[in-house]
Scaffold this motif. Sequence first.
Motif: not given
Length: 281
Positions: A64-66, A99, A101, A118
């Motif tokens: 998810k975008l951080w 993002t 991972k 964001t």
Amino acid sequence: MKKIFFVLAVIAASFSVEAQVKTPAPSPAASVKQVVGLTDVEVDYSRPGMKGRTIFGDLVPFGKLWRTGANANTTISFSEDVVIDGKSLKKGKYALYTTPKADNWEIIFYSDSDNWGTPEKWDDTKVALKATAKAEMLNRSVESLTIGINGLDNNFGFLEISWEKTLVALKFEVPTEKTAMASIEKALAGPTANDYFSSAQYYYQSNGDLTKALAYVNKALELNKEKPFWFNRLKSLIQAKTGDKKGAIESAKASLAAATAAKNNDYVKMNNDSIAEWSKK
């Protein structure tokens, strides 16, 4: 009575300002400034702490975008164009999003850096560049989010993001050779017309050596094919100050013609006034 109430209100207001409580920010602000080769790089961000929490995969979900920090946008700026993953990133200021991972991160340079966190609505047209960097496991814990510019070389550096037990390093290349060669060529080419004009202006305004002032303004005119009206205006003033009224009038007329063509009414008036004054016997 009204005066008494007014004075009391002022005192109360002053007290409220003085009595503001100061406490440490949960995520302190930080700034990193680093020269890489000949390129200025600056990162501004806030530093949240682990505080006993599990960070990646929990507080910061994978995939998810951080916002890559806390509070206002984390930003990075470059004074020159840089190259990342073979792609060019124009000089300027960007919001830094990621993002995360487990094995790699996507790092995003976003042209709108005025969001709080964001963006409310993501705009792909504002994505200046995307790159992928490997996520490495550390043998120690990093309590506070840390962003740095490390692994320095004249031609590149690494944007490093570390927190908890994760380190991500993204290489960026800087145009050191191009910038250095441009600087060398400019220096070896000698002073510009504007350099000579500024020097002449200084000598004139400081009551310095008018012979040098005239020589410099002539050199400025020689180097600039357009013969700007402000160049000839300065020349006329220097000539008048040396007592050369005839030469001053000729230069003022040249300035007047150029100012008229440029529709600069201020210089038109100044030149007309000077010509009238210097034409008096």
